[in-house]
Design a protein around this motif. Sequence first.
Motif, PDB file in Angstrom:
ATOM      1  N   SER A  30       3.191  -0.710 -39.537  1.00 51.95           N
ATOM      2  CA  SER A  30       3.450   0.408 -38.617  1.00 51.95           C
ATOM      3  C   SER A  30       2.541   1.597 -38.912  1.00 51.95           C
ATOM      4  O   SER A  30       2.089   2.288 -37.988  1.00 51.95           O
ATOM      5  CB  SER A  30       4.911   0.840 -38.705  1.00 51.95           C
ATOM      6  OG  SER A  30       5.245   1.181 -40.039  1.00 51.95           O
ATOM      7  N   LEU A 134       5.707  -6.231 -32.801  1.00 55.64           N
ATOM      8  CA  LEU A 134       6.648  -5.118 -32.977  1.00 55.64           C
ATOM      9  C   LEU A 134       7.387  -4.784 -31.681  1.00 55.64           C
ATOM     10  O   LEU A 134       8.466  -4.196 -31.712  1.00 55.64           O
ATOM     11  CB  LEU A 134       5.913  -3.876 -33.489  1.00 55.64           C
ATOM     12  CG  LEU A 134       5.509  -3.913 -34.968  1.00 55.64           C
ATOM     13  CD1 LEU A 134       4.516  -2.801 -35.281  1.00 55.64           C
ATOM     14  CD2 LEU A 134       6.744  -3.795 -35.854  1.00 55.64           C
ATOM     15  N   THR A 140      12.425  -9.214 -33.362  1.00 56.10           N
ATOM     16  CA  THR A 140      13.251  -8.239 -34.084  1.00 56.10           C
ATOM     17  C   THR A 140      14.646  -8.800 -34.350  1.00 56.10           C
ATOM     18  O   THR A 140      15.182  -8.700 -35.459  1.00 56.10           O
ATOM     19  CB  THR A 140      13.354  -6.926 -33.278  1.00 56.10           C
ATOM     20  OG1 THR A 140      12.031  -6.428 -33.031  1.00 56.10           O
ATOM     21  CG2 THR A 140      14.156  -5.878 -34.041  1.00 56.10           C
ATOM     22  N   GLU A 141      15.233  -9.409 -33.315  1.00 50.62           N
ATOM     23  CA  GLU A 141      16.565 -10.011 -33.465  1.00 50.62           C
ATOM     24  C   GLU A 141      16.530 -11.166 -34.465  1.00 50.62           C
ATOM     25  O   GLU A 141      17.458 -11.343 -35.266  1.00 50.62           O
ATOM     26  CB  GLU A 141      17.061 -10.512 -32.110  1.00 50.62           C
ATOM     27  CG  GLU A 141      17.333  -9.387 -31.122  1.00 50.62           C
ATOM     28  CD  GLU A 141      17.514  -9.900 -29.705  1.00 50.62           C
ATOM     29  OE1 GLU A 141      17.536 -11.143 -29.527  1.00 50.62           O
ATOM     30  OE2 GLU A 141      17.597  -9.068 -28.780  1.00 50.62           O
ATOM     31  N   MET A 143      14.554 -11.514 -37.042  1.00 53.92           N
ATOM     32  CA  MET A 143      14.478 -10.973 -38.403  1.00 53.92           C
ATOM     33  C   MET A 143      15.839 -10.461 -38.886  1.00 53.92           C
ATOM     34  O   MET A 143      16.211 -10.658 -40.037  1.00 53.92           O
ATOM     35  CB  MET A 143      13.433  -9.857 -38.455  1.00 53.92           C
ATOM     36  CG  MET A 143      12.014 -10.371 -38.336  1.00 53.92           C
ATOM     37  SD  MET A 143      10.807  -9.041 -38.330  1.00 53.92           S
ATOM     38  CE  MET A 143       9.304  -9.989 -38.427  1.00 53.92           C
ATOM     39  N   LYS A 144      16.555  -9.812 -37.996  1.00 54.49           N
ATOM     40  CA  LYS A 144      17.884  -9.314 -38.369  1.00 54.49           C
ATOM     41  C   LYS A 144      18.821 -10.476 -38.685  1.00 54.49           C
ATOM     42  O   LYS A 144      19.577 -10.444 -39.661  1.00 54.49           O
ATOM     43  CB  LYS A 144      18.454  -8.465 -37.238  1.00 54.49           C
ATOM     44  CG  LYS A 144      17.781  -7.104 -37.091  1.00 54.49           C
ATOM     45  CD  LYS A 144      18.401  -6.335 -35.933  1.00 54.49           C
ATOM     46  CE  LYS A 144      17.758  -4.958 -35.783  1.00 54.49           C
ATOM     47  NZ  LYS A 144      18.319  -4.220 -34.632  1.00 54.49           N
ATOM     48  N   PRO A 149      12.919  -8.725 -43.923  1.00 55.58           N
ATOM     49  CA  PRO A 149      12.434  -7.337 -43.828  1.00 55.58           C
ATOM     50  C   PRO A 149      11.888  -7.051 -42.435  1.00 55.58           C
ATOM     51  O   PRO A 149      11.386  -7.946 -41.748  1.00 55.58           O
ATOM     52  CB  PRO A 149      11.317  -7.277 -44.874  1.00 55.58           C
ATOM     53  CG  PRO A 149      11.547  -8.434 -45.775  1.00 55.58           C
ATOM     54  CD  PRO A 149      12.203  -9.496 -44.957  1.00 55.58           C
ATOM     55  N   SER A 150      11.955  -5.788 -42.030  1.00 54.77           N
ATOM     56  CA  SER A 150      11.409  -5.380 -40.738  1.00 54.77           C
ATOM     57  C   SER A 150       9.899  -5.573 -40.721  1.00 54.77           C
ATOM     58  O   SER A 150       9.207  -5.374 -41.734  1.00 54.77           O
ATOM     59  CB  SER A 150      11.730  -3.907 -40.469  1.00 54.77           C
ATOM     60  OG  SER A 150      10.987  -3.435 -39.363  1.00 54.77           O
ATOM     61  N   LYS A 152       7.870  -3.697 -39.419  1.00 54.33           N
ATOM     62  CA  LYS A 152       7.247  -2.396 -39.661  1.00 54.33           C
ATOM     63  C   LYS A 152       6.794  -2.265 -41.112  1.00 54.33           C
ATOM     64  O   LYS A 152       5.838  -1.558 -41.417  1.00 54.33           O
ATOM     65  CB  LYS A 152       8.221  -1.269 -39.319  1.00 54.33           C
ATOM     66  CG  LYS A 152       8.542  -1.131 -37.841  1.00 54.33           C
ATOM     67  CD  LYS A 152       9.514   0.016 -37.606  1.00 54.33           C
ATOM     68  CE  LYS A 152       9.850   0.149 -36.121  1.00 54.33           C
ATOM     69  NZ  LYS A 152      10.801   1.258 -35.869  1.00 54.33           N
ATOM     70  N   GLU A 153       7.513  -2.959 -42.005  1.00 50.23           N
ATOM     71  CA  GLU A 153       7.209  -2.879 -43.436  1.00 50.23           C
ATOM     72  C   GLU A 153       6.191  -3.934 -43.877  1.00 50.23           C
ATOM     73  O   GLU A 153       5.842  -3.999 -45.055  1.00 50.23           O
ATOM     74  CB  GLU A 153       8.505  -3.068 -44.255  1.00 50.23           C
ATOM     75  CG  GLU A 153       9.611  -2.096 -43.905  1.00 50.23           C
ATOM     76  CD  GLU A 153       9.228  -0.665 -44.256  1.00 50.23           C
ATOM     77  OE1 GLU A 153       8.633  -0.467 -45.332  1.00 50.23           O
ATOM     78  OE2 GLU A 153       9.519   0.238 -43.447  1.00 50.23           O
ATOM     79  N   TYR A 154       5.738  -4.758 -42.955  1.00 49.78           N
ATOM     80  CA  TYR A 154       4.832  -5.860 -43.291  1.00 49.78           C
ATOM     81  C   TYR A 154       3.577  -5.307 -43.981  1.00 49.78           C
ATOM     82  O   TYR A 154       2.864  -4.465 -43.416  1.00 49.78           O
ATOM     83  CB  TYR A 154       4.449  -6.610 -42.024  1.00 49.78           C
ATOM     84  CG  TYR A 154       3.750  -7.928 -42.248  1.00 49.78           C
ATOM     85  CD1 TYR A 154       4.448  -9.121 -42.218  1.00 49.78           C
ATOM     86  CD2 TYR A 154       2.382  -7.975 -42.507  1.00 49.78           C
ATOM     87  CE1 TYR A 154       3.809 -10.342 -42.425  1.00 49.78           C
ATOM     88  CE2 TYR A 154       1.735  -9.180 -42.716  1.00 49.78           C
ATOM     89  CZ  TYR A 154       2.454 -10.356 -42.674  1.00 49.78           C
ATOM     90  OH  TYR A 154       1.814 -11.559 -42.888  1.00 49.78           O
TER      91      TYR A 154
END
Length: 394
Positions: A30, A134, A140-141, A143-144, A149-150, A152-154
């Motif tokens: 991100s 992203l 996103t779903e 990963m949750k 990890p999100s 964004k943190e990759y």
Amino acid sequence: MKLKAIKLTQWGYGEGAGMTTLYITSMKASDLIKRIKIDRWTKTNREGYQRLPELSRIGSEKRKGSLIYYLMEEMGSFPTSILVNIRGEKGNINFKPEDKITDHIVIGELEIPDEEPFWLIDGQHRVEGLKHALRTPRLTEYMKRKKLPSLKEYPVIVSILNLKSRLDEMLFFYIVNERQRGVKADLAYKLLQKMAYQDKRLWVRKMLTKAEIRKAIATEIVDILDGDPRSPFYGKIKYWGEEDEGKLVKDFTLARYIADILKEKIFSAMPDRKIAELLMEYWKAIKEIYPNAFERKNDYLIFGATTGVAVFSKIFPAVYGMCRGAPSKDEFKRILSLLLNRTETEEIDSDFRGPLDEEFWHRAHAPAILHATQEGTFNHIADQLIKKIRIQLK
């Protein structure tokens, strides 16, 4: 922005090459994405060197080979770095050494002004793919649900240059992409043009092959043909990213066959402008003989397909050699007009014995051979045209 980084100093032994400093670090996806800028080539930004990404390479979560599928269904690792340049337009970067490994490898802290953009040299599809990922709700779903990890943190490996010259930035792009993987040919021609005409360093000159220098000169000639009001191609050459409406030929297509003309010794020694002016006169003659092909491009195979541009370019050196005195539009027309005559002889194929007039080049009525796309066939057609002219000049 402060980043832990390894500072490397690398060098080559080419005359005038000097030292290159490279900082290797890692950033969250991100954070990297919001700093990236891309210097794309357009007709109004001719100093640019990137092109738009191919969406097929970014793809979707359902297609194997796409970046999204790779993240969701496969390994999802990017072990090679994104290469960027900080031009220093907003301020200087600063490196504080902490641990020296060798004279040329140092660990420390890299400080970069917050407003300084990262000009992307290599890794466009990975960056665009991460952007797209992203924005993908399913990912996103996913990963949750998997408690991962999100994105964004990759962590993305990033190699940072601090080149002040835009030309040096482009040069790195060419070396990484053309020499290692190969860029699209049309863009490669533009990059070669910049290297040949703007970069005076001896080692850059030495890295260009004779074929690459011909491509660079051909691209320069195409720009002259497009920009000179006296040219039949004035404003009618389609550059990458432009609409086809009102254009006769793609810049790369024309440059490709002009580069072949430059293999002839007589043209290899001529100034670019002189060759461009000869080609203007030559194509003016063709325009007078086949006016409708210039007005209704898609109806004829002179510009409506590669055939015509290839063939008329291939016969140019021979026609030039047949001129009496100084080559001119009228002299080129005198010679090329012989194609309009019937020549009943077994020395040439039956397809080429009749008049090679506009009807001959019309898409709906042209012999099948004119619809070919192979270079060998273009050579055969060119050979037939030259024979037809020479038979009448005997």
